[in-house]
Write an enzyme that holds these catalytic residues in place. Structure first.
Site, PDB file in Angstrom:
ATOM      1  N   LYS A  23       0.836  -1.211   0.000  1.00 59.83           N
ATOM      2  CA  LYS A  23       0.000   0.000   0.000  1.00 59.83           C
ATOM      3  C   LYS A  23       0.864   1.252   0.000  1.00 59.83           C
ATOM      4  CE  LYS A  23      -2.800   0.604   3.685  1.00 59.83           C
ATOM      5  NZ  LYS A  23      -2.564   1.894   4.365  1.00 59.83           N
ATOM      6  N   ARG A 124      -8.973  11.981  12.085  1.00 58.83           N
ATOM      7  CA  ARG A 124      -7.537  11.769  12.334  1.00 58.83           C
ATOM      8  C   ARG A 124      -6.750  13.078  12.375  1.00 58.83           C
ATOM      9  NH1 ARG A 124      -5.473   6.766   8.979  1.00 58.83           N
ATOM     10  NH2 ARG A 124      -3.755   6.993  10.459  1.00 58.83           N
ATOM     11  N   ASP A 317       1.906  -1.123  12.027  1.00 55.56           N
ATOM     12  CA  ASP A 317       0.614  -1.563  11.480  1.00 55.56           C
ATOM     13  C   ASP A 317       0.240  -2.984  11.906  1.00 55.56           C
ATOM     14  OD1 ASP A 317       0.240   0.862  10.188  1.00 55.56           O
ATOM     15  OD2 ASP A 317       1.271   0.198   8.378  1.00 55.56           O
ATOM     16  N   LYS A 344      -4.824   5.686  14.597  1.00 55.36           N
ATOM     17  CA  LYS A 344      -4.820   5.023  13.286  1.00 55.36           C
ATOM     18  C   LYS A 344      -6.254   5.036  12.736  1.00 55.36           C
ATOM     19  CE  LYS A 344      -0.456   4.158  12.965  1.00 55.36           C
ATOM     20  NZ  LYS A 344       0.323   4.880  11.942  1.00 55.36           N
ATOM     21  N   ARG A 348      -6.837   1.679  17.813  1.00 53.04           N
ATOM     22  CA  ARG A 348      -6.621   0.229  17.706  1.00 53.04           C
ATOM     23  C   ARG A 348      -6.409  -0.455  19.053  1.00 53.04           C
ATOM     24  NH1 ARG A 348      -3.302   0.154  11.956  1.00 53.04           N
ATOM     25  NH2 ARG A 348      -5.214   0.115  10.728  1.00 53.04           N
ATOM     26  N   ARG A 390      -7.537  -3.493   9.509  1.00 51.11           N
ATOM     27  CA  ARG A 390      -6.588  -4.398  10.167  1.00 51.11           C
ATOM     28  C   ARG A 390      -7.203  -5.037  11.418  1.00 51.11           C
ATOM     29  NH1 ARG A 390      -2.421  -3.526   6.841  1.00 51.11           N
ATOM     30  NH2 ARG A 390      -1.792  -1.384   6.392  1.00 51.11           N
TER      31      ARG A 390
HETATM   32  C1  S3P Z   1       2.558   4.775   6.249  1.00 45.86           C
HETATM   33  C2  S3P Z   1       3.130   5.136   7.444  1.00 45.86           C
HETATM   34  C3  S3P Z   1       2.588   4.707   8.747  1.00 45.86           C
HETATM   35  C4  S3P Z   1       1.643   3.530   8.621  1.00 45.86           C
HETATM   36  C5  S3P Z   1       0.661   3.698   7.506  1.00 45.86           C
HETATM   37  C6  S3P Z   1       1.383   3.872   6.167  1.00 45.86           C
HETATM   38  C7  S3P Z   1       3.150   5.278   4.990  1.00 45.86           C
HETATM   39  O1  S3P Z   1       1.882   5.788   9.328  1.00 45.86           O
HETATM   40  O2  S3P Z   1       0.962   3.317   9.824  1.00 45.86           O
HETATM   41  O3  S3P Z   1      -0.203   2.574   7.411  1.00 45.86           O
HETATM   42  O4  S3P Z   1       2.820   4.752   3.910  1.00 45.86           O
HETATM   43  O5  S3P Z   1       3.967   6.203   5.064  1.00 45.86           O
HETATM   44  P1  S3P Z   1       2.629   6.916  10.216  1.00 45.86           P
HETATM   45  O6  S3P Z   1       3.492   7.697   9.317  1.00 45.86           O
HETATM   46  O7  S3P Z   1       1.497   7.730  10.767  1.00 45.86           O
HETATM   47  O8  S3P Z   1       3.366   6.153  11.269  1.00 45.86           O
END
Ligand code: S3P
Length: 435
Positions: A23, A124, A317, A344, A348, A390
């Site tokens: 992703k 968020r 995650d 998140k 969570r 998740r």
């Molecule tokens: C992500 C960074 C993470 C992660 C998210 C995807 C990214 O978040 O939890 O699912 O693609 O940069 P944070 O930057 O808030 O830690």
């Protein structure tokens, strides 16, 4: 429309599976390819709601994106200055990564834009990107508490700065580096703990000079991105559900093929091994900047541990899945230093604590983590994933320990990150069905 699942104990997980594309990499591939000059070919693109939302947003700004096949995109980049003003709000859906990274891009445009999201994304926190981007000269309005929708006004000029965000976040780092592409001077980000480095490594792939000084990365504004081809690795975070399930469901012997093993993503692998899991890393090989391997997982009896705080960002995650492993393990597992889990797609810690408690797990919720007693006496329950992809998948795995049916509600968002999860899961032994 809401989608609920019914789940109960299935059979041991066997065979060999491959999970969908990453992703984080898919979002960035669309963004950078859109801002590049020339046509980029993306293979292994995640056909999830989140990453499709990103593609739709850039299409709204005049980028032609073709999808010749499932998992493939041809992106006809418009160059750093080639985006056109969208005529409607840019809808990031459930995707925090889309909104935070795009905020960095939109802040530098000569036109105004509005970034919106679904009910979860609207709750968020966005101060983490709004505040540093404002220091660079961006003008970003928001709803109360610096939450979406974000109203981004054209900025006269962005100025490079040095940042050290208080939380370890690849999204913050990436938003600042993307804005830095447009800024006068240099933009540097150092981190309290290193986070996933896809933005930096992909920028290099597009021909941008990314500077490194100790724990800081920096870009100089005004560089041209040149189109390139991108092979998206599979998503470790999607493989994680199967790593946990096959580790804890007795008799399992499952191979997960071609898993992306970026070291900033694989904290769960180390944690499961510390708990006694039997996971072989086979056929490790390089694929561009990433390492791929096949993971063979055989069920063992896990034991509870204290998860090292320093490892939290490398498995940020994966906590919903780890909660389930901990509930099955012998003895308690302690998680701390993970307050980020509360902001998140859902809170969570709370969502998992409430749902697992209803299924019989003894769990103490703490502000920055939880203590989970293992050796659970499971019972059937009706639990709520609160629309968190998740949490839904993790609860589906927990339900495999329950003789009675469990109902897990609000699971539709699994398609944001893991389209095809149910087919893959049932194909290798889990019993989870849509209601
Ligand atoms: C992500 C960074 C993470 C992660 C998210 C995807 C990214 O978040 O939890 O699912 O693609 O940069 P944070 O930057 O808030 O830690």
């Amino acid at each position: 429309m809401r989608l609920d699942w019914r789940a109960r104990s299935g059979r041991p997980l066997t065979g060999s599976i491959r999970v969908p594309g990453d992703k984080s990499v898919s979002h960035r591939a669309i963004m950078l390819a859109s801002l590049a000059e020339g046509t980029s070919h993306i293979r292994g693109f995640l056909e999830g709601e989140d990453t499709r939302a990103t593609a739709r947003c850039f299409a709204q700004m005049g980028v032609r994106i073709e999808a010749p096949n499932d998992g493939e995109r041809m992106v006809h980049g418009v160059g750093l200055r080639g985006l056109k003003a969208p005529t409607a709000a840019l809808d990031c859906g459930n995707a925090g990564t889309a909104m935070r990274l795009m905020c960095g891009v939109m802040a530098a445009q000569s036109f105004a834009s509005v970034l919106v999201g679904d009910e979860s994304l609207t709750k968020r926190p966005m101060a983490r990107v709004i505040d540093p981007l404002s220091e660079m000269g961006a003008v970003i309005g928001s709803a109360e508490g610096k939450r979406p929708p974000l109203h981004v006004s054209p900025a006269l000029m962005l100025h490079g700065r040095r940042f050290r965000p208080p939380v370890a976040s690849a999204q913050i780092k990436s938003a600042l580096l993307l804005a830095g592409l447009y800024a006068e001077g240099e933009t540097w980000v150092s981190e309290v703990h290193p986070t996933r480095d896809y933005t930096e490594s992909m920028l290099r792939g597009f021909g941008v000079e990314v500077m490194q000084e100790g724990d800081a990365v920096g870009v100089r504004g005004g560089q041209v991105l040149r189109a390139t081809d991108i092979d998206v690795p599979t998503d470790f975070s999607s493989a994680a559900f199967f790593l946990v399930a096959a580790s804890i469901i007795p008799g399992s012997d499952l191979t997960i093929r071609d898993v992306g093993l970026n070291p900033r993503r694989t904290g769960l692998l180390d944690t499961l091994r510390d708990m006694g899991a039997d996971i072989d890393v086979l056929n490790a090989r390089s694929a561009g900047a990433e390492v791929l391997a096949d993971l063979r997982v055989r069920a063992t009896r896990l034991r509870g541990i204290v998860v090292p705080e320093a490892r939290v960002p490398d498995m940020i995650d994966e906590f919903p899945a780890l909660f389930v492993a901990a509930a099955v393990a012998e003895g308690p597992t302690t998680i701390s230093g993970a307050a980020e889990l509360r902001v998140k797609e859902s809170d969570r810690i709370h969502v998992m604590a409430v749902a697992l408690a209803a299924m019989g797990v003894v769990i103490e919720e703490r502000p920055d983590g939880a203590v989970i007693q293992g050796d659970t006496h499971w019972r059937g329950a009706h639990v709520d994933s609160h629309g968190d992809h998740r949490c839904a998948m993790s609860l589906g795995i927990a339900a495999q320990f329950v003789g009675d049916d469990c109902t897990i509600i609000d699971c539709r968002n699994v398609d944001t990150s893991f389209p095809g999860f149910l087919d893959l899961a049932t194909g290798c032994g889990l019993d989870i069905r849509p209601v």
